[in-house]
Design a protein around this motif. Structure first.
Motif, PDB file in Angstrom:
ATOM      1  N   VAL A   1      46.692  53.279  44.247  1.00  0.00           N
ATOM      2  CA  VAL A   1      46.240  53.461  46.045  1.00  0.00           C
ATOM      3  C   VAL A   1      44.254  53.202  45.404  1.00  0.00           C
ATOM      4  N   ARG A   2      43.739  54.193  44.125  1.00  0.00           N
ATOM      5  CA  ARG A   2      42.760  54.057  43.642  1.00  0.00           C
ATOM      6  C   ARG A   2      41.977  53.182  43.475  1.00  0.00           C
ATOM      7  N   GLU A   3      42.820  52.778  42.560  1.00  0.00           N
ATOM      8  CA  GLU A   3      43.038  51.122  42.054  1.00  0.00           C
ATOM      9  C   GLU A   3      42.414  50.220  42.804  1.00  0.00           C
ATOM     10  N   ILE A   4      43.845  50.071  43.510  1.00  0.00           N
ATOM     11  CA  ILE A   4      43.699  49.107  44.784  1.00  0.00           C
ATOM     12  C   ILE A   4      42.701  48.614  45.348  1.00  0.00           C
ATOM     13  N   PHE A   5      42.144  50.308  45.582  1.00  0.00           N
ATOM     14  CA  PHE A   5      41.059  50.655  46.876  1.00  0.00           C
ATOM     15  C   PHE A   5      39.680  49.989  46.051  1.00  0.00           C
ATOM     16  N   ALA A   6      40.028  50.175  45.417  1.00  0.00           N
ATOM     17  CA  ALA A   6      38.529  50.231  44.125  1.00  0.00           C
ATOM     18  C   ALA A   6      38.201  48.685  43.864  1.00  0.00           C
ATOM     19  N   GLY A   7      39.595  47.926  43.853  1.00  0.00           N
ATOM     20  CA  GLY A   7      39.551  46.311  43.938  1.00  0.00           C
ATOM     21  C   GLY A   7      39.014  45.409  44.677  1.00  0.00           C
ATOM     22  N   CYS A   8      39.650  46.353  45.606  1.00  0.00           N
ATOM     23  CA  CYS A   8      39.068  45.692  47.819  1.00  0.00           C
ATOM     24  C   CYS A   8      37.193  45.577  47.251  1.00  0.00           C
ATOM     25  N   VAL A   9      36.923  46.991  47.106  1.00  0.00           N
ATOM     26  CA  VAL A   9      35.637  47.698  47.588  1.00  0.00           C
ATOM     27  C   VAL A   9      34.861  46.111  46.574  1.00  0.00           C
ATOM     28  N   ARG A  10      35.390  46.060  45.196  1.00  0.00           N
ATOM     29  CA  ARG A  10      34.214  44.966  44.615  1.00  0.00           C
ATOM     30  C   ARG A  10      34.588  43.619  45.152  1.00  0.00           C
ATOM     31  N   ALA A  11      35.362  43.256  45.499  1.00  0.00           N
ATOM     32  CA  ALA A  11      35.707  41.958  45.594  1.00  0.00           C
ATOM     33  C   ALA A  11      35.199  41.708  47.094  1.00  0.00           C
ATOM     34  N   ALA A  12      35.095  42.978  47.686  1.00  0.00           N
ATOM     35  CA  ALA A  12      34.472  42.807  49.347  1.00  0.00           C
ATOM     36  C   ALA A  12      32.712  42.644  49.138  1.00  0.00           C
ATOM     37  N   GLY A  13      32.618  43.174  47.806  1.00  0.00           N
ATOM     38  CA  GLY A  13      30.922  42.870  46.824  1.00  0.00           C
ATOM     39  C   GLY A  13      30.229  44.860  47.953  1.00  0.00           C
ATOM     40  N   ILE A  14      30.923  45.219  47.878  1.00  0.00           N
ATOM     41  CA  ILE A  14      30.374  46.649  48.041  1.00  0.00           C
ATOM     42  C   ILE A  14      29.814  47.435  47.161  1.00  0.00           C
ATOM     43  N   THR A  15      28.984  47.634  46.886  1.00  0.00           N
ATOM     44  CA  THR A  15      28.485  48.500  45.898  1.00  0.00           C
ATOM     45  C   THR A  15      29.092  49.974  45.649  1.00  0.00           C
ATOM     46  N   GLY A  16      28.816  50.935  44.396  1.00  0.00           N
ATOM     47  CA  GLY A  16      28.701  52.236  44.614  1.00  0.00           C
ATOM     48  C   GLY A  16      30.362  52.423  44.355  1.00  0.00           C
TER      49      GLY A  16
END
Length: 413
Positions: free
Chosen positions: A186-201
């Motif tokens: 879940v963390r890897e998937i979530f982090a990938g979605c966050v990056r893909a959305a252009g969200i920093t941090g």
């Protein structure tokens, strides 16, 4: 050089020196304001153990970073003497964290500022796909829309899930009440979605009750407790969390406090774990609705149905009997945990908060009667006070790097 130039230069250098000395205090100072423990500069000075001038420089730097506000001219309280200390509070228009929660009855995204304040929420979704990537992608998309709409700076993202999350891998080992596969990253998937959305941090994932306990300890009913036990049931199942010496205790690999699998009725219902009569299936909303003979239809969440039945129909003998049965099972489980953990406070969330409100004396009596230390000094049992504590706790994960080192964390987002 004019006569007043030297003092000005000296004053400027002194300010820099105070700030350089206080840079290590920026994180601790921010956490004190974030958790409401330093409402004034005088309290901040005392808590940090620094000079008044250094505390002032630290507060000014945090204000310059857009994290707090300093009110240098607060009104004096009636009857007080002397000039009141500068008031400190989190910046209402400051950065936010993207927080998300997934549970058996849906998912939700929100933006959460310092102080645990929810700034904006997206409409919740009531269906959870069997593919975690689809769910996490949708919730991040909702969060990204909130960020676009509000124009807020984002420090990172956190998601709360109804499963033990193994560390350091970030995998959901037992999403029993979701159709997700065991061990979903879940963390890897979530982090990938966050990056893909252009969200920093940075992006984080953790168990929902662990995050509820963290939020309540910093901002709610657990504030000030040293050894805090949190037990909660949301939409399905029962979870627990422990804060020891002010820090969330997750065990050697993130799997501590799986309290839902304490046996409280040996001949009870079969549990998903393979045992019988676990707290997970004997004291959650589904167990309550089954006990009162209600068909848990899909149109309203199990938690909402249960809470409304107890609050609106407690005089009904069937409802009252079911409440008492769940209280007795919950009390038995809490007593065992008190014997093992010796907490100085217990907080209850979800349906358990409603059970406590319905008959607090019964629950406290069961815990006292069944625990070794109950007769010599009962442990306070309180209701959680934050309505969306798992969301707030998910945001706390994203805020933690900022609390650790504000300058470095904000430079990277």
């Amino acid at each position: 050089m004019s006569g007043d130039a030297v003092p000005a230069a000296v004053g400027e250098g002194s300010t820099r020196t105070r700030l350089d000395r206080g840079r290590g205090a920026l994180g601790p100072a921010l956490e004190l304001v974030h958790t409401g423990r330093a409402p004034t500069r005088a309290v901040l000075t005392a808590e940090l153990g620094v000079t008044r001038a250094t505390a002032g420089a630290v507060a000014a730097e945090l204000e310059a970073l857009g994290l707090i506000r300093v009110d240098a001219r607060p009104g004096a309280a009636a009857g007080s003497q002397g000039r009141p200390s500068h008031r400190l509070e989190v910046a209402e228009d400051g950065p936010v964290a993207l927080a998300a929660q997934v549970h058996a009855d849906g998912f939700r995204a929100a933006l959460v500022g310092l102080g645990g304040r929810i700034v904006a929420t997206a409409p919740g979704c009531e269906t959870v796909d069997a593919d975690p990537a689809k769910v996490l992608g949708s919730v991040v998309e909702a969060g990204a829309e909130l960020l676009r709409r509000t124009g807020r700076r984002c420090v990172g993202a956190g998601v709360a899930v109804p499963s033990a999350v193994a560390e350091p891998e970030g995998t959901a080992l037992n999403p029993l009440h979701l159709a997700w596969p065991a061990g979903a990253p879940v963390r890897e998937i979530f982090a990938g979605c966050v990056r893909a959305a252009g969200i920093t941090g940075p992006a984080f994932a953790a168990n929902d009750v662990n995050l509820a306990a963290l939020a309540e300890h910093r901002h709610g009913a657990g504030r000030g407790a040293r050894d805090l036990l949190c037990v909660a049931t949301g939409h399905r199942g029962v979870g627990g969390a422990l804060v020891l010496d002010g820090r969330l205790h997750t065990g050697s690999s993130g799997l501590a406090l799986e309290v839902g699998h304490l046996t409280v009725s040996p001949e009870g219902r079969p549990c998903h774990c393979g045992s019988r009569g676990c707290l997970d299936v004997e004291a959650d909303p589904l167990a309550f609705l089954t006990a009162v003979g209600r068909d848990p239809g899909p149109e309203v969440s199990l938690l909402q149905q249960s809470n409304e039945l107890i609050r609106d129909h407690y005089a009904d003998p069937t409802v009252r009997t079911a409440v008492q049965a769940l209280i007795d099972r919950l009390g038995l489980g809490l007593a065992g945990l008190v014997n093992i953990l010796n907490p100085d406070r217990i907080i209850l969330g979800g349906l358990h908060r409603t059970l406590l409100d319905a008959d607090p004396e019964r629950l406290r009596a069961v815990v006292a009667d069944r625990s070794l230390w109950g007769r010599s000094g009962s442990v306070p049992i309180l209701a959680c006070t934050l309505d969306h504590n798992s969301l707030v706790g998910a945001a706390e994960l994203a805020w933690q790097p900022v609390l650790d080192d504000p300058i470095a964390a904000l430079a990277s987002v």
